[in-house]
Design a protein around this motif. Structure first.
Motif, PDB file in Angstrom:
ATOM      1  N   VAL A  14       0.868  -1.183   0.000  1.00 17.00           N
ATOM      2  CA  VAL A  14       0.000   0.000   0.000  1.00 17.00           C
ATOM      3  C   VAL A  14       0.901   1.229   0.000  1.00 17.00           C
ATOM      4  CG1 VAL A  14      -1.813   1.241   1.246  1.00 17.00           C
ATOM      5  CG2 VAL A  14      -1.803  -1.275   1.224  1.00 17.00           C
ATOM      6  N   ASN A  15       0.589   2.166  -0.863  1.00 11.05           N
ATOM      7  CA  ASN A  15       1.419   3.369  -0.970  1.00 11.05           C
ATOM      8  C   ASN A  15       0.785   4.553  -0.235  1.00 11.05           C
ATOM      9  OD1 ASN A  15      -0.539   4.538  -2.709  1.00 11.05           O
ATOM     10  ND2 ASN A  15       0.484   3.675  -4.516  1.00 11.05           N
ATOM     11  N   THR A  16       1.438   5.705  -0.317  1.00 13.08           N
ATOM     12  CA  THR A  16       0.979   6.900   0.392  1.00 13.08           C
ATOM     13  C   THR A  16      -0.365   7.409  -0.117  1.00 13.08           C
ATOM     14  OG1 THR A  16       2.344   8.215  -1.108  1.00 13.08           O
ATOM     15  CG2 THR A  16       3.269   7.726   1.062  1.00 13.08           C
ATOM     16  N   ASP A  17      -0.763   7.003  -1.340  1.00 16.54           N
ATOM     17  CA  ASP A  17      -2.075   7.387  -1.892  1.00 16.54           C
ATOM     18  C   ASP A  17      -3.158   6.377  -1.515  1.00 16.54           C
ATOM     19  OD1 ASP A  17      -1.033   9.682  -3.120  1.00 16.54           O
ATOM     20  OD2 ASP A  17      -0.420   8.528  -4.893  1.00 16.54           O
ATOM     21  N   LEU A  18      -2.829   5.459  -0.612  1.00 15.79           N
ATOM     22  CA  LEU A  18      -3.747   4.405  -0.141  1.00 15.79           C
ATOM     23  C   LEU A  18      -4.188   3.482  -1.279  1.00 15.79           C
ATOM     24  CD1 LEU A  18      -5.928   6.445   2.379  1.00 15.79           C
ATOM     25  CD2 LEU A  18      -3.814   5.170   2.811  1.00 15.79           C
TER      26      LEU A  18
END
Length: 166
Positions: A116-120
């Motif tokens: 999962v990245n910072t942009d969800l």
């Protein structure tokens, strides 16, 4: 002909020496600096609950046949809990999400083979040799932030009706 391995404890022994990785309990004993006497760990409660490390701790022993119940959360000090957290390599959040330690780059929020990245968003995790600096910047976090990202991701996916984790 090979010699028989030495027994863990000789006949009549009342103690065994702790092995690397054993959890230190209140009734264990540590060898004092005079190398002649032993002291119960309760007199130095800071080490209770830690994993025994021969390079860090004095020799320690445990009464034979002594079965210790696991320590309760209340029996750990805040410092001991912090130390236990530093020893963890992963945290299972639920059936779909795990927070995994990725060495010097930090912690990743893992969903199967995706992170999962910072942009969800869940994105495919490339092989280590193919991970760009940009990918690492988007998907590696300090531990507290990783938990926050995991919570937000789960809430976001539940709101969309996509989430099947428990």
């Amino acid at each position: 002909m090979n010699a028989a391995p030495e027994p863990v404890a000789t006949m009549g022994a009342r103690y065994r020496i702790l092995s690397e990785g054993d959890i230190i309990h209140p009734d264990d004993e540590g060898l004092r600096p005079d190398c002649e006497r032993w002291t119960r760990v309760t007199e130095n409660a800071m080490v209770c609950g830690l994993r025994y490390a021969p390079g860090l701790h004095a020799p320690m022993r445990r009464p034979l046949g002594h079965v210790f119940p696991p320590l309760t959360l209340e029996e750990y000090s805040e410092a001991q809990l912090r130390d236990l957290l530093t020893q963890a390599l992963s945290f299972r959040v639920d059936s779909e999400i795990t927070i995994v330690h990725r060495g010097a780059t930090g912690w990743a929020v893992s969903k199967g083979s995706a992170t999962v990245n910072t942009d969800l968003e869940a994105e495919y995790e490339p092989m280590p040799s193919s991970r760009s600096e940009e990918y690492i910047a988007r998907t590696r976090f300090p531990l507290e932030m990783a938990f926050d990202i995991a919570r937000k991701y789960i809430a976001n996916e539940k709101a969309k009706g996509y989430y099947r984790g428990t």
